[in-house]
Scaffold this active site. Structure first.
Site, PDB file in Angstrom:
ATOM      1  N   ALA A  65       0.914  -1.545   0.203  1.00  0.00           N
ATOM      2  CA  ALA A  65      -0.478   0.156  -0.194  1.00  0.00           C
ATOM      3  C   ALA A  65       0.777   1.240  -0.305  1.00  0.00           C
ATOM      4  O   ALA A  65       1.905   1.288   0.320  1.00  0.00           O
ATOM      5  CB  ALA A  65      -1.297   0.148   1.265  1.00  0.00           C
ATOM      6  N   GLY A 111       0.841  -4.747   1.335  1.00  0.00           N
ATOM      7  CA  GLY A 111      -0.555  -5.149  -0.410  1.00  0.00           C
ATOM      8  C   GLY A 111      -0.059  -5.943  -1.419  1.00  0.00           C
ATOM      9  O   GLY A 111      -1.796  -6.175  -2.040  1.00  0.00           O
ATOM     10  N   GLU A 114      -1.102  -9.261  -0.653  1.00  0.00           N
ATOM     11  CA  GLU A 114      -2.022  -9.789  -0.739  1.00  0.00           C
ATOM     12  C   GLU A 114      -3.003  -9.864  -1.474  1.00  0.00           C
ATOM     13  O   GLU A 114      -3.136 -10.789  -2.039  1.00  0.00           O
ATOM     14  CB  GLU A 114      -2.439  -8.813   0.223  1.00  0.00           C
ATOM     15  N   GLU A 134       4.655  -4.807   7.750  1.00  0.00           N
ATOM     16  CA  GLU A 134       3.359  -4.167   7.809  1.00  0.00           C
ATOM     17  C   GLU A 134       3.790  -4.388   9.892  1.00  0.00           C
ATOM     18  O   GLU A 134       3.658  -2.684   9.695  1.00  0.00           O
ATOM     19  CB  GLU A 134       2.350  -5.233   7.990  1.00  0.00           C
TER      20      GLU A 134
HETATM   21  N1  COA Z   1       4.646   3.036  -0.781  1.00  0.00           N
HETATM   22  C1  COA Z   1       5.265   4.349  -1.317  1.00  0.00           C
HETATM   23  N2  COA Z   1       6.180   5.083  -1.993  1.00  0.00           N
HETATM   24  C2  COA Z   1       6.881   3.036  -1.689  1.00  0.00           C
HETATM   25  C3  COA Z   1       6.927   2.509  -1.238  1.00  0.00           C
HETATM   26  C4  COA Z   1       5.481   2.420  -0.771  1.00  0.00           C
HETATM   27  N3  COA Z   1       4.857   0.971  -0.365  1.00  0.00           N
HETATM   28  N4  COA Z   1       7.867   1.418  -1.772  1.00  0.00           N
HETATM   29  C5  COA Z   1       8.545   1.625  -2.514  1.00  0.00           C
HETATM   30  N5  COA Z   1       8.327   2.976  -2.591  1.00  0.00           N
HETATM   31  C6  COA Z   1       8.523   4.258  -3.324  1.00  0.00           C
HETATM   32  C7  COA Z   1      10.113   5.234  -2.667  1.00  0.00           C
HETATM   33  O1  COA Z   1       9.524   5.562  -1.840  1.00  0.00           O
HETATM   34  C8  COA Z   1      10.818   5.655  -3.564  1.00  0.00           C
HETATM   35  O2  COA Z   1      10.331   6.893  -4.142  1.00  0.00           O
HETATM   36  P1  COA Z   1      10.890   8.012  -4.234  1.00  0.00           P
HETATM   37  O3  COA Z   1      12.169   7.314  -5.260  1.00  0.00           O
HETATM   38  O4  COA Z   1      10.259   9.031  -4.459  1.00  0.00           O
HETATM   39  O5  COA Z   1      11.830   8.781  -3.271  1.00  0.00           O
HETATM   40  C9  COA Z   1      10.733   4.648  -5.207  1.00  0.00           C
HETATM   41  O6  COA Z   1       9.422   3.373  -4.498  1.00  0.00           O
HETATM   42  C10 COA Z   1      11.867   2.949  -4.646  1.00  0.00           C
HETATM   43  O7  COA Z   1      11.980   3.038  -3.640  1.00  0.00           O
HETATM   44  P2  COA Z   1      13.409   2.593  -2.807  1.00  0.00           P
HETATM   45  O8  COA Z   1      12.982   2.362  -1.657  1.00  0.00           O
HETATM   46  O9  COA Z   1      13.975   3.422  -3.303  1.00  0.00           O
HETATM   47  O10 COA Z   1      13.725   1.530  -3.919  1.00  0.00           O
HETATM   48  P3  COA Z   1      14.704   0.290  -2.745  1.00  0.00           P
HETATM   49  O11 COA Z   1      15.533  -1.066  -3.854  1.00  0.00           O
HETATM   50  O12 COA Z   1      15.846   1.075  -2.476  1.00  0.00           O
HETATM   51  O13 COA Z   1      13.699   0.149  -1.784  1.00  0.00           O
HETATM   52  C11 COA Z   1      11.968  -1.667  -1.001  1.00  0.00           C
HETATM   53  C12 COA Z   1      12.727  -1.472  -2.395  1.00  0.00           C
HETATM   54  C13 COA Z   1      11.251  -3.139  -1.486  1.00  0.00           C
HETATM   55  C14 COA Z   1      12.516  -2.572  -0.334  1.00  0.00           C
HETATM   56  C15 COA Z   1      11.723  -0.272   0.029  1.00  0.00           C
HETATM   57  O14 COA Z   1      10.494   0.453  -1.692  1.00  0.00           O
HETATM   58  C16 COA Z   1      10.346  -0.789   0.774  1.00  0.00           C
HETATM   59  O15 COA Z   1      10.232  -1.383   1.663  1.00  0.00           O
HETATM   60  N6  COA Z   1       9.216  -0.468   0.411  1.00  0.00           N
HETATM   61  C17 COA Z   1       8.411  -0.553   1.401  1.00  0.00           C
HETATM   62  C18 COA Z   1       8.030  -1.793   1.923  1.00  0.00           C
HETATM   63  C19 COA Z   1       6.519  -1.973   2.579  1.00  0.00           C
HETATM   64  O16 COA Z   1       6.932  -1.621   3.760  1.00  0.00           O
HETATM   65  N7  COA Z   1       5.464  -2.142   2.451  1.00  0.00           N
HETATM   66  C20 COA Z   1       4.671  -2.565   3.054  1.00  0.00           C
HETATM   67  C21 COA Z   1       3.499  -1.370   3.188  1.00  0.00           C
HETATM   68  S1  COA Z   1       1.856  -1.663   4.136  1.00  0.00           S
END
Ligand code: COA
Length: 259
Positions: A65, A111, A114, A134
């Site tokens: 999400a 999400g 999910e 989460e």
């Molecule tokens: N919501 C909003 N934005 C998200 C996102 C999310 N769930 N997951 C990634 N993004 C965005 C990042 O903020 C970043 O945006 P920016 O370039 O404007 O800063 C972009 O997507 C790229 O992500 P980034 O974190 O730079 O990539 P990475 O390769 O370093 O890491 C992940 C990849 C997936 C490990 C990391 O993005 C992450 O942990 N995301 C969240 C996962 C999460 O907690 N999901 C559950 C949500 S309830």
């Protein structure tokens, strides 16, 4: 027509691609609304026989999400977010009478995991990663994850994944029963399409009952066996079941009409 998803229909198979690669295809309100509308079309458009859900770009299926929409949410807002998503998208996928398969092409987190789990089954690219992170945000899954992850991988593994927030590889997801196949990324859509082509060559009414009864079994229903008897009987009143048996006895391929 859509801003956050791409849709394409080819040979009866709709491909729905979440298309926010710069945000790793995170599910914001707009994506949920547009996915809901695309699923309504899968339900109602008779030229669509099946659907694939996938993500845009080489890195992510859906990384969860959209966390930027969490700030400022209170309890009621959180409940609405989960309920709306479940109603518009996740439950609609699970209960679709047409098969919907996830082609997981990268991160499937929160999400995203999910979303993949709401699909009838899942194929993963070798670079796919799954997780329910989460708890890192002080939250839990809200789009059906606590229920569907437990159904798919069993209670112990589901507890571990949701309590640790750890990511698992595609190979581990295969071993846990979370996905049915792991294939090279370049083959993901071809393999998913060929499985769906096989499925849509079968009688649609029979497929509809397989989906409904398997969903009933997954949630545990004391009347599941009785519901199977009823559906089995109903199928004998369909033209397709008559055609299936006749074609077998006449040693030819059946021609199913969906009636
Ligand atoms: N919501 C909003 N934005 C998200 C996102 C999310 N769930 N997951 C990634 N993004 C965005 C990042 O903020 C970043 O945006 P920016 O370039 O404007 O800063 C972009 O997507 C790229 O992500 P980034 O974190 O730079 O990539 P990475 O390769 O370093 O890491 C992940 C990849 C997936 C490990 C990391 O993005 C992450 O942990 N995301 C969240 C996962 C999460 O907690 N999901 C559950 C949500 S309830």
């Amino acid at each position: 027509m859509y801003q956050t998803i791409l849709t394409q229909i080819e040979n009866g198979i709709a491909t729905i691609t979440i298309n926010r690669p710069d945000k790793l295809n995170a599910l914001n309100k707009k994506v949920i609304e547009e996915l809901g509308a695309a699923l309504d079309e899968v339900y109602s458009n008779s030229s669509i026989k099946a659907a694939i859900i996938t993500g845009s770009g080489p890195k992510a299926f859906v990384a969860g999400a959209d966390i930027s929409e969490f700030t400022g949410l209170n309890g009621d807002g959180g409940k609405m977010l989960a309920q709306k998503g479940q109603d518009l998208v996740f439950n609609k996928i699970e209960n679709s009478h047409k098969p919907i398969i996830a082609a997981v092409n990268g991160f499937a987190l929160g999400g995203g995991c999910e979303l993949a789990m709401a699909c009838h089954f899942r194929l993963a690219a070798e670079n796919a990663r799954f997780g329910q992170p989460e708890v890192n945000l002080g939250l839990i899954p809200g789009y059906g994850g606590t229920q569907r992850l437990t159904q798919l991988v069993g209670k112990g593994k589901a507890m571990e994944l949701m309590m640790t927030g750890a990511m698992i590889s595609a190979a581990e997801a295969l071993q846990s029963g979370l996905v049915n196949y792991v294939v090279p990324a370049a083959d993901l859509i071809t393999k998913t399409t060929s499985l769906l082509e096989l499925i849509i060559s079968k009688a649609p009414v029979a497929i509809k009952h397989v989906i409904a009864l398997t969903n009933i079994a997954a949630v545990g229903d004391a009347d599941g066996l009785q519901k199977e008897v009823a559906a089995f009987g109903e199928l004998f009143d369909t033209a397709d079941a008559k055609e299936g048996a006749t074609a077998f006895l006449e040693k030819r391929q059946p021609v199913f009409k969906g009636i």
